[in-house]
Write an enzyme that holds these catalytic residues in place. Structure first.
Site, PDB file in Angstrom:
ATOM      1  N   ASP A   6       0.880  -1.168   0.000  1.00 31.74           N
ATOM      2  CA  ASP A   6       0.000   0.000   0.000  1.00 31.74           C
ATOM      3  C   ASP A   6       0.919   1.221   0.000  1.00 31.74           C
ATOM      4  O   ASP A   6       1.638   1.455   0.983  1.00 31.74           O
ATOM      5  CB  ASP A   6      -0.891  -0.028   1.256  1.00 31.74           C
ATOM      6  CG  ASP A   6      -1.919   1.096   1.244  1.00 31.74           C
ATOM      7  OD1 ASP A   6      -1.660   2.147   0.624  1.00 31.74           O
ATOM      8  OD2 ASP A   6      -2.972   0.924   1.885  1.00 31.74           O
ATOM      9  N   VAL A   7       0.911   1.984  -1.085  1.00 32.31           N
ATOM     10  CA  VAL A   7       1.868   3.090  -1.204  1.00 32.31           C
ATOM     11  C   VAL A   7       1.634   4.200  -0.172  1.00 32.31           C
ATOM     12  O   VAL A   7       2.499   5.052   0.026  1.00 32.31           O
ATOM     13  CB  VAL A   7       1.888   3.706  -2.630  1.00 32.31           C
ATOM     14  CG1 VAL A   7       2.361   2.699  -3.666  1.00 32.31           C
ATOM     15  CG2 VAL A   7       0.528   4.291  -3.009  1.00 32.31           C
ATOM     16  N   TYR A  33      -8.995  15.457  -7.142  1.00 30.38           N
ATOM     17  CA  TYR A  33      -8.318  14.510  -8.045  1.00 30.38           C
ATOM     18  C   TYR A  33      -7.409  15.266  -9.026  1.00 30.38           C
ATOM     19  O   TYR A  33      -6.218  14.979  -9.150  1.00 30.38           O
ATOM     20  CB  TYR A  33      -9.327  13.643  -8.804  1.00 30.38           C
ATOM     21  CG  TYR A  33      -8.624  12.740  -9.802  1.00 30.38           C
ATOM     22  CD1 TYR A  33      -7.827  11.685  -9.356  1.00 30.38           C
ATOM     23  CD2 TYR A  33      -8.691  12.978 -11.173  1.00 30.38           C
ATOM     24  CE1 TYR A  33      -7.139  10.876 -10.262  1.00 30.38           C
ATOM     25  CE2 TYR A  33      -8.010  12.171 -12.080  1.00 30.38           C
ATOM     26  CZ  TYR A  33      -7.226  11.127 -11.617  1.00 30.38           C
ATOM     27  OH  TYR A  33      -6.539  10.338 -12.503  1.00 30.38           O
TER      28      TYR A  33
HETATM   29  P1  NDP Z   1      -7.314   1.138 -12.011  1.00 27.83           P
HETATM   30  O1  NDP Z   1      -8.317   1.425 -10.948  1.00 27.83           O
HETATM   31  O2  NDP Z   1      -7.658   0.157 -13.073  1.00 27.83           O
HETATM   32  O3  NDP Z   1      -5.933   0.714 -11.343  1.00 27.83           O
HETATM   33  C1  NDP Z   1      -5.411   1.450 -10.266  1.00 27.83           C
HETATM   34  C2  NDP Z   1      -4.285   0.674  -9.608  1.00 27.83           C
HETATM   35  O4  NDP Z   1      -3.792   1.446  -8.501  1.00 27.83           O
HETATM   36  C3  NDP Z   1      -4.729  -0.655  -9.079  1.00 27.83           C
HETATM   37  O5  NDP Z   1      -3.770  -1.628  -9.400  1.00 27.83           O
HETATM   38  C4  NDP Z   1      -4.770  -0.451  -7.578  1.00 27.83           C
HETATM   39  O6  NDP Z   1      -4.413  -1.658  -6.939  1.00 27.83           O
HETATM   40  C5  NDP Z   1      -3.674   0.595  -7.390  1.00 27.83           C
HETATM   41  N1  NDP Z   1      -3.796   1.323  -6.127  1.00 27.83           N
HETATM   42  C6  NDP Z   1      -4.798   2.140  -5.713  1.00 27.83           C
HETATM   43  N2  NDP Z   1      -4.551   2.566  -4.461  1.00 27.83           N
HETATM   44  C7  NDP Z   1      -3.363   2.006  -4.090  1.00 27.83           C
HETATM   45  C8  NDP Z   1      -2.578   2.049  -2.916  1.00 27.83           C
HETATM   46  N3  NDP Z   1      -2.959   2.761  -1.841  1.00 27.83           N
HETATM   47  N4  NDP Z   1      -1.409   1.361  -2.871  1.00 27.83           N
HETATM   48  C9  NDP Z   1      -1.016   0.639  -3.943  1.00 27.83           C
HETATM   49  N5  NDP Z   1      -1.719   0.535  -5.080  1.00 27.83           N
HETATM   50  C10 NDP Z   1      -2.874   1.212  -5.147  1.00 27.83           C
HETATM   51  O7  NDP Z   1      -6.988   2.570 -12.664  1.00 27.83           O
HETATM   52  P2  NDP Z   1      -6.044   2.991 -13.902  1.00 27.83           P
HETATM   53  O8  NDP Z   1      -5.205   1.879 -14.335  1.00 27.83           O
HETATM   54  O9  NDP Z   1      -6.899   3.667 -14.874  1.00 27.83           O
HETATM   55  O10 NDP Z   1      -5.171   4.121 -13.200  1.00 27.83           O
HETATM   56  C11 NDP Z   1      -3.760   4.047 -13.037  1.00 27.83           C
HETATM   57  C12 NDP Z   1      -3.227   5.453 -12.844  1.00 27.83           C
HETATM   58  O11 NDP Z   1      -3.504   6.226 -14.002  1.00 27.83           O
HETATM   59  C13 NDP Z   1      -3.836   6.215 -11.680  1.00 27.83           C
HETATM   60  O12 NDP Z   1      -2.822   6.986 -11.076  1.00 27.83           O
HETATM   61  C14 NDP Z   1      -4.880   7.118 -12.344  1.00 27.83           C
HETATM   62  O13 NDP Z   1      -5.128   8.266 -11.587  1.00 27.83           O
HETATM   63  C15 NDP Z   1      -4.186   7.432 -13.638  1.00 27.83           C
HETATM   64  N6  NDP Z   1      -5.037   7.846 -14.751  1.00 27.83           N
HETATM   65  C16 NDP Z   1      -6.122   7.099 -15.149  1.00 27.83           C
HETATM   66  C17 NDP Z   1      -6.880   7.524 -16.231  1.00 27.83           C
HETATM   67  C18 NDP Z   1      -8.085   6.776 -16.717  1.00 27.83           C
HETATM   68  O14 NDP Z   1      -8.914   7.386 -17.441  1.00 27.83           O
HETATM   69  N7  NDP Z   1      -8.260   5.516 -16.414  1.00 27.83           N
HETATM   70  C19 NDP Z   1      -6.505   8.714 -16.997  1.00 27.83           C
HETATM   71  C20 NDP Z   1      -5.379   9.429 -16.465  1.00 27.83           C
HETATM   72  C21 NDP Z   1      -4.654   8.983 -15.409  1.00 27.83           C
HETATM   73  P3  NDP Z   1      -4.954  -2.208  -5.539  1.00 27.83           P
HETATM   74  O15 NDP Z   1      -6.374  -1.768  -5.428  1.00 27.83           O
HETATM   75  O16 NDP Z   1      -4.778  -3.688  -5.653  1.00 27.83           O
HETATM   76  O17 NDP Z   1      -4.041  -1.590  -4.541  1.00 27.83           O
HETATM   77  C1  8X3 Z   2      -8.400  10.283 -15.365  1.00 26.60           C
HETATM   78  C2  8X3 Z   2      -9.062  10.929 -16.534  1.00 26.60           C
HETATM   79  O1  8X3 Z   2     -10.905  12.494 -17.269  1.00 26.60           O
HETATM   80  O2  8X3 Z   2     -11.436  11.028 -15.460  1.00 26.60           O
HETATM   81  O3  8X3 Z   2      -7.321  11.000 -14.918  1.00 26.60           O
HETATM   82  O4  8X3 Z   2      -9.963  12.862 -15.076  1.00 26.60           O
HETATM   83  S1  8X3 Z   2     -10.400  11.874 -16.038  1.00 26.60           S
END
Ligand code: NDP
Ligand code: 8X3
Length: 255
Positions: A61-62, A154
């Site tokens: 957990d980061v 966010y």
């Molecule tokens: P998902 O929800 O599919 O994946 C998120 C990942 O983050 C999971 O593996 C989850 O794992 C992990 N995570 C969440 N909280 C923690 C924690 N406290 N410690 C360790 N791991 C954690 O989302 P995405 O793949 O879409 O998102 C990945 C990144 O990209 C994020 O930073 C998101 O903000 C960013 N992003 C996403 C976009 C989108 O439209 N999808 C667009 C722009 C940016 P677990 O729950 O097992 O810990």
């Molecule tokens: C995730 C993309 O558009 O939901 O960062 O903010 S958006």
């Protein structure tokens, strides 16, 4: 181009979405991959899928700074020299206006997207500096540049990630350490399901009638940035699906 086989890549949040796709992309190309996330079953499943002795995984957990440092200190020697850190773990919670948002949701986003990313970076960066080799790839977002209603904390966490990335570049200047901020727009993963707290139909509506980017699109971009010749640094990569663009400034007409 850099040969991915020479790289050890550490991915946070590898249990879903971009992180899992990124781990797969690098593993397919022969890199050593270190995967982490909170869900143990997903870590085990991905480890089994990627197989072999070039993958190492553990729950992390980061938000827990001490656990982050302990995990980095405990890396087996063959995975300890991290070349590429993909600071991917992150989340959005809620899409309501600031005046009614849940303060606990705000704290979770700050603790994960800002503090967690900072903990992992601080634990791994000294080794990169010592080896004079490395690449930190952060997952920002277009939400860190363009405001939208309900984006409040966010988007602000992702603005932090953008500026932290640029400031890291300034600090590591002179070393062969690269920093890249990836700034995606809409991409379909578990992101919206998490944002809407398990409401699958609300999450599905986000992508209705539009072709969003996929986790594989993002993973390919990360892979591209990481395998460019070592003298090239992509500072920021902003990417969107073709069918997403910018809105006009809002004007409220009162008469
Ligand atoms: P998902 O929800 O599919 O994946 C998120 C990942 O983050 C999971 O593996 C989850 O794992 C992990 N995570 C969440 N909280 C923690 C924690 N406290 N410690 C360790 N791991 C954690 O989302 P995405 O793949 O879409 O998102 C990945 C990144 O990209 C994020 O930073 C998101 O903000 C960013 N992003 C996403 C976009 C989108 O439209 N999808 C667009 C722009 C940016 P677990 O729950 O097992 O810990
Ligand atoms: C995730 C993309 O558009 O939901 O960062 O903010 S958006």
């Amino acid at each position: 181009m850099l040969d991915a086989k020479t790289l050890t890549v550490f991915v946070t949040g590898a249990t879903a979405g971009f992180g899992a796709a990124t781990a797969r992309r690098f593993a397919q190309a022969g890199a050593k991959v270190v995967i982490s996330g909170r869900r143990a079953d997903r870590i085990e499943a991905l480890k089994a899928e990627l197989g072999g002795d070039r993958v190492h995984g553990f729950t992390l957990d980061v938000r827990d700074g001490k656990a982050v440092q302990a995990a980095i200190d405990a890396l087996p020697a063959e995975f300890a020299e991290i070349d590429v850190l993909v600071n991917n773990a992150g989340l959005a919670l809620g899409l309501g206006p600031a005046q009614t948002a849940d303060l606990a949701d705000w704290e979770t986003m700050i603790d994960t997207n800002i503090k967690g990313l900072v903990y992992v970076t601080r634990a791994i960066l000294p080794g990169m500096i010592q080896r004079d080799r490395g690449h930190i790839i952060n997952l920002g977002s277009m939400a860190g540049t363009y405001p939208y209603p309900g984006g409040n904390v966010y988007g602000a966490t992702k603005a932090f990630v953008k500026q932290f990335s640029l400031n890291l570049r300034a600090d590591v200047h002179g070393y062969h350490v690269r920093v890249t901020n990836i700034e995606p727009g809409m991409a379909e993963s578990e992101f919206s399901e998490v944002r809407f707290k398990g409401d699958k139909s609300k999450a599905k509506d986000v992508y209705k009638g539009v072709q969003p980017m996929t986790p594989e699109d993002i993973a390919e971009t990360i892979f591209f940035a990481a395998t460019l010749p070592a003298h090239v640094n992509l500072n920021r990569i902003e990417m969107m699906p073709v069918m997403q663009a910018f809105g006009p400034l809002a004007v409220k007409r009162e008469g």
